[in-house]
Enzyme design. Structure first.
Site, PDB file in Angstrom:
ATOM      1  N   LYS A 158       0.862  -1.188   0.000  1.00  0.00           N
ATOM      2  CA  LYS A 158       0.000   0.000   0.000  1.00  0.00           C
ATOM      3  C   LYS A 158       0.892   1.229   0.000  1.00  0.00           C
ATOM      4  O   LYS A 158       2.036   1.179   0.456  1.00  0.00           O
ATOM      5  CB  LYS A 158      -0.866   0.020   1.265  1.00  0.00           C
ATOM      6  CG  LYS A 158      -2.091   0.902   1.156  1.00  0.00           C
ATOM      7  CD  LYS A 158      -3.240   0.159   0.508  1.00  0.00           C
ATOM      8  CE  LYS A 158      -4.438   1.019   0.250  1.00  0.00           C
ATOM      9  NZ  LYS A 158      -5.614   0.208  -0.113  1.00  0.00           N
ATOM     10  N   ASP A 199      -7.115   4.383  -4.272  1.00  0.00           N
ATOM     11  CA  ASP A 199      -7.768   4.238  -2.960  1.00  0.00           C
ATOM     12  C   ASP A 199      -8.361   5.627  -2.685  1.00  0.00           C
ATOM     13  O   ASP A 199      -8.616   6.382  -3.643  1.00  0.00           O
ATOM     14  CB  ASP A 199      -6.747   3.808  -1.878  1.00  0.00           C
ATOM     15  CG  ASP A 199      -7.425   3.331  -0.589  1.00  0.00           C
ATOM     16  OD1 ASP A 199      -7.860   2.175  -0.534  1.00  0.00           O
ATOM     17  OD2 ASP A 199      -7.532   4.124   0.374  1.00  0.00           O
TER      18      ASP A 199
HETATM   19  P1  NDP Z   1     -12.936   7.961  -2.531  1.00  0.00           P
HETATM   20  O1  NDP Z   1     -11.839   8.923  -2.375  1.00  0.00           O
HETATM   21  O2  NDP Z   1     -13.539   7.749  -3.861  1.00  0.00           O
HETATM   22  O3  NDP Z   1     -14.107   8.294  -1.515  1.00  0.00           O
HETATM   23  C1  NDP Z   1     -13.860   8.348  -0.136  1.00  0.00           C
HETATM   24  C2  NDP Z   1     -15.117   8.841   0.555  1.00  0.00           C
HETATM   25  O4  NDP Z   1     -14.975   8.675   1.962  1.00  0.00           O
HETATM   26  C3  NDP Z   1     -15.364  10.300   0.298  1.00  0.00           C
HETATM   27  O5  NDP Z   1     -16.746  10.533   0.325  1.00  0.00           O
HETATM   28  C4  NDP Z   1     -14.665  10.955   1.483  1.00  0.00           C
HETATM   29  O6  NDP Z   1     -15.175  12.217   1.812  1.00  0.00           O
HETATM   30  C5  NDP Z   1     -14.943   9.976   2.592  1.00  0.00           C
HETATM   31  N1  NDP Z   1     -13.833  10.047   3.557  1.00  0.00           N
HETATM   32  C6  NDP Z   1     -12.538   9.741   3.331  1.00  0.00           C
HETATM   33  N2  NDP Z   1     -11.791   9.956   4.414  1.00  0.00           N
HETATM   34  C7  NDP Z   1     -12.619  10.439   5.335  1.00  0.00           C
HETATM   35  C8  NDP Z   1     -12.436  10.843   6.663  1.00  0.00           C
HETATM   36  N3  NDP Z   1     -11.221  10.800   7.263  1.00  0.00           N
HETATM   37  N4  NDP Z   1     -13.525  11.262   7.324  1.00  0.00           N
HETATM   38  C9  NDP Z   1     -14.752  11.306   6.731  1.00  0.00           C
HETATM   39  N5  NDP Z   1     -14.995  10.932   5.450  1.00  0.00           N
HETATM   40  C10 NDP Z   1     -13.928  10.500   4.777  1.00  0.00           C
HETATM   41  O7  NDP Z   1     -12.366   6.568  -1.956  1.00  0.00           O
HETATM   42  P2  NDP Z   1     -12.906   5.087  -2.182  1.00  0.00           P
HETATM   43  O8  NDP Z   1     -14.376   5.085  -2.350  1.00  0.00           O
HETATM   44  O9  NDP Z   1     -12.050   4.445  -3.180  1.00  0.00           O
HETATM   45  O10 NDP Z   1     -12.517   4.417  -0.764  1.00  0.00           O
HETATM   46  C11 NDP Z   1     -13.436   4.330   0.318  1.00  0.00           C
HETATM   47  C12 NDP Z   1     -12.992   3.218   1.246  1.00  0.00           C
HETATM   48  O11 NDP Z   1     -12.984   1.972   0.541  1.00  0.00           O
HETATM   49  C13 NDP Z   1     -11.594   3.363   1.829  1.00  0.00           C
HETATM   50  O12 NDP Z   1     -11.578   2.811   3.125  1.00  0.00           O
HETATM   51  C14 NDP Z   1     -10.757   2.489   0.903  1.00  0.00           C
HETATM   52  O13 NDP Z   1      -9.577   2.045   1.529  1.00  0.00           O
HETATM   53  C15 NDP Z   1     -11.723   1.356   0.656  1.00  0.00           C
HETATM   54  N6  NDP Z   1     -11.489   0.527  -0.530  1.00  0.00           N
HETATM   55  C16 NDP Z   1     -11.377   1.089  -1.769  1.00  0.00           C
HETATM   56  C17 NDP Z   1     -11.197   0.282  -2.876  1.00  0.00           C
HETATM   57  C18 NDP Z   1     -11.137   0.832  -4.270  1.00  0.00           C
HETATM   58  O14 NDP Z   1     -11.020   0.040  -5.196  1.00  0.00           O
HETATM   59  N7  NDP Z   1     -11.228   2.123  -4.479  1.00  0.00           N
HETATM   60  C19 NDP Z   1     -11.079  -1.173  -2.742  1.00  0.00           C
HETATM   61  C20 NDP Z   1     -11.296  -1.662  -1.412  1.00  0.00           C
HETATM   62  C21 NDP Z   1     -11.475  -0.823  -0.355  1.00  0.00           C
HETATM   63  P3  NDP Z   1     -14.302  13.527   1.531  1.00  0.00           P
HETATM   64  O15 NDP Z   1     -14.261  13.676   0.055  1.00  0.00           O
HETATM   65  O16 NDP Z   1     -15.033  14.600   2.225  1.00  0.00           O
HETATM   66  O17 NDP Z   1     -12.931  13.256   2.118  1.00  0.00           O
HETATM   67  O1  2IT Z   2      -8.078  -1.456  -0.558  1.00  0.00           O
HETATM   68  C1  2IT Z   2      -8.027  -1.945  -1.705  1.00  0.00           C
HETATM   69  O2  2IT Z   2      -8.154  -3.156  -1.897  1.00  0.00           O
HETATM   70  C2  2IT Z   2      -7.832  -1.036  -2.836  1.00  0.00           C
HETATM   71  N1  2IT Z   2      -7.770   0.170  -2.633  1.00  0.00           N
HETATM   72  C3  2IT Z   2      -7.694  -1.579  -4.227  1.00  0.00           C
HETATM   73  C4  2IT Z   2      -6.279  -2.009  -4.489  1.00  0.00           C
HETATM   74  C5  2IT Z   2      -5.973  -2.425  -5.900  1.00  0.00           C
HETATM   75  O3  2IT Z   2      -4.799  -2.752  -6.122  1.00  0.00           O
HETATM   76  O4  2IT Z   2      -6.845  -2.437  -6.766  1.00  0.00           O
END
Ligand code: NDP
Ligand code: 2IT
Length: 445
Positions: free
Chosen positions: A126, A166
């Site tokens: 990561k 992420d």
């Molecule tokens: P995005 O950046 O697309 O969206 C993140 C969302 O969560 C935004 O609405 C953001 O709001 C909010 N957020 C982030 N940090 C905070 C915080 N500290 N407090 C309050 N709200 C927060 O990210 P993703 O949708 O990709 O990721 C969301 C979650 O899913 C994370 O935990 C990530 O690790 C996990 N994940 C993502 C994957 C992927 O493929 N993208 C795969 C597996 C897991 P704001 O814009 O206001 O910060």
């Molecule tokens: O938390 C996760 O699994 C991710 N943000 C996706 C990682 C990836 O390599 O697609």
């Protein structure tokens, strides 16, 4: 905790002080695989646990870049190459002001077991930065990504380490990062990053994969109680990539997603979230969830609030770590929630997990329920390596198969360990054994 394991954990605390998120993730895994660790003397003799909690390599670097006013800005970059037993390091990059070494290490640690569960031959890693993309222009984001890749490029490669998105890193950032990598290494190495746009090496269905996979997993969980998503009211937190496509898929399954949130507050939309409007606000305009509420007749925005007090049947936390505490779960239970599946990584605090399990809720940890994103990244790597571009349907079908396979692996492992229906133990133990057995075979490294 058994005294031998306690000693190993204490050593990890000493070696990693002031890293609360990392310590939390390590403790959760040790506790849930404790019976396995005590039974497997071969794991003990080979110091598998001691080795698995120590990253193979930790890279921290300065990222200096200039903003639109030519002011020099300094951020910190990270890449934790945690474990390469099953394949090249694989895992996303997070750009958010809350990023610390502890956050990136907990995410890298979780990624080892998640990636093992996908069955895809990928190790765990990561990275990221405390850079905050909010309020930055496209040009500033581009200059930051270029400066970040200047250093990161020395450590990654299609057969070495393959970053993706992420929080704060989506297709725009991956584009800038890929462009700079190509310029630096002077070749087109499509498989060095995933989450690329379709048309220059990206895979159809990667954007949707984490949210869609989460809902496929949720459906399978409900299936164990002869239940389904149809007609259910669903709480979703976050408003980013994972939240948007979880909502879309809930609706395809006949459910009603009633909430979204971001760091400014929470929105309750009793009519069900209008996902096309949400995409326009978040993916195109990069706006706030309050703007969504303003455009919907019955939606309410509550600044600084969480979504967990809203009455519903299912909860899918899709924002960030430790966003759900014990009181939130108590409130959910009182309001009718029967299932929590983690779209985010480690969104439930240890206390929250305890309450959920004690109340016999269906509860699935992120390393199982959100594995669809990284699994589809691996499918993108396969397409890149073979110069192919599969159809949306073909990728989605493979994604569904992988999610259902992870679901049944969690259940069968939990059953074997005498804790039927415990997805937390099932996911941790199945992922751990897969990596541990391969580590035994690869010798003391
Ligand atoms: P995005 O950046 O697309 O969206 C993140 C969302 O969560 C935004 O609405 C953001 O709001 C909010 N957020 C982030 N940090 C905070 C915080 N500290 N407090 C309050 N709200 C927060 O990210 P993703 O949708 O990709 O990721 C969301 C979650 O899913 C994370 O935990 C990530 O690790 C996990 N994940 C993502 C994957 C992927 O493929 N993208 C795969 C597996 C897991 P704001 O814009 O206001 O910060
Ligand atoms: O938390 C996760 O699994 C991710 N943000 C996706 C990682 C990836 O390599 O697609």
């Amino acid at each position: 905790m058994d005294s031998r394991l306690e000693r190993i954990y204490e050593e990890a605390l000493k070696r990693n002080p002031t890293q609360p998120e990392f310590q939390q993730a390590v403790r959760e895994v040790i506790e849930s695989v404790e019976p396995l660790l005590l039974e497997r003397t071969d794991y003990q003799e080979a110091a598998i646990l001691e080795r698995i909690i120590e990253p193979e390599r930790q890279i921290m670097f300065r990222v200096a870049w200039q903003d639109d006013q030519n002011k020099v800005r300094v951020n910190r970059g990270y890449r934790i190459q945690f474990n390469s037993t099953l394949g090249p390091y694989k895992g996303g990059l997070r750009f958010h002001p809350s990023v610390t070494l502890s956050v990136i290490k907990f995410l890298g640690f979780e990624q080892i077991f998640k990636n093992a569960l996908t069955g895809q031959g990928i190790g765990g890693g990561k990275g990221g930065s405390d850079f905050d993309p909010h309020g930055k222009t496209d040009n500033e984001v581009m200059r930051f990504c270029q400066a970040f890749m200047m250093e990161l490029s020395k450590h990654i490669g299609a057969d070495i380490d393959v970053p993706a998105g992420d929080i704060g890193v989506g297709a725009r950032e991956i584009g800038y990062l890929f462009g700079q990598y190509k310029r630096l290494v002077h070749r087109n190495e499509a498989g060095v990053l995933t989450g690329k746009r379709v048309g220059w090496g990206g895979s159809l269905c990667r954007t949707e994969a984490t949210g869609y996979g989460l809902v496929t997993f949720t459906k399978a969980m409900l299936g164990t109680r002869d239940d389904s998503i149809a007609g259910k009211r669903v709480l979703v937190s976050g408003a980013g990539n994972v939240a948007i496509y979880a909502i879309e898929k809930v609706q395809k399954e006949g459910g009603i997603a009633v909430s979204i949130s971001d760091s400014s507050g929470a929105v309750y939309d009793p009519d069900g979230i209008d996902v096309e409007l949400l995409k326009d606000i978040k993916e195109v305009r990069r706006g706030r969830v309050s703007e969504y509420a303003e455009l919907r007749p019955n939606a309410q925005f509550r600044p600084d609030a969480k979504v967990w007090g809203i009455p519903a049947d299912l909860a899918l936390p899709c924002a960030t770590q430790n966003e759900v505490d014990a009181n939130d779960v108590r409130e959910m239970i009182a309001n009718g929630v029967k299932l929590i599946a983690e779209g985010a990584n480690m969104p439930l605090t240890p206390g929250a997990i305890e309450i959920a399990q004690a109340a016999n809720l269906l509860y699935a940890p992120g390393k199982a329920a959100n594995a669809g994103g990284v699994a589809t990244s691996a499918l993108e790597m396969q397409q890149n390596a073979s110069l192919q571009a599969w159809s949306f349907e073909a990728v989605e079908q493979k994604l569904d198969e992988i999610m259902l396979d992870i679901h049944s692996t969690c259940l069968s492992t939990a059953q074997e360990l005498g804790v039927p229906g415990n997805y937390l133990v099932g996911a941790n133990a199945a992922g751990f054994m897969k990596v541990a057995d391969a580590m035994l075979e690869q010798g003391i490294i």
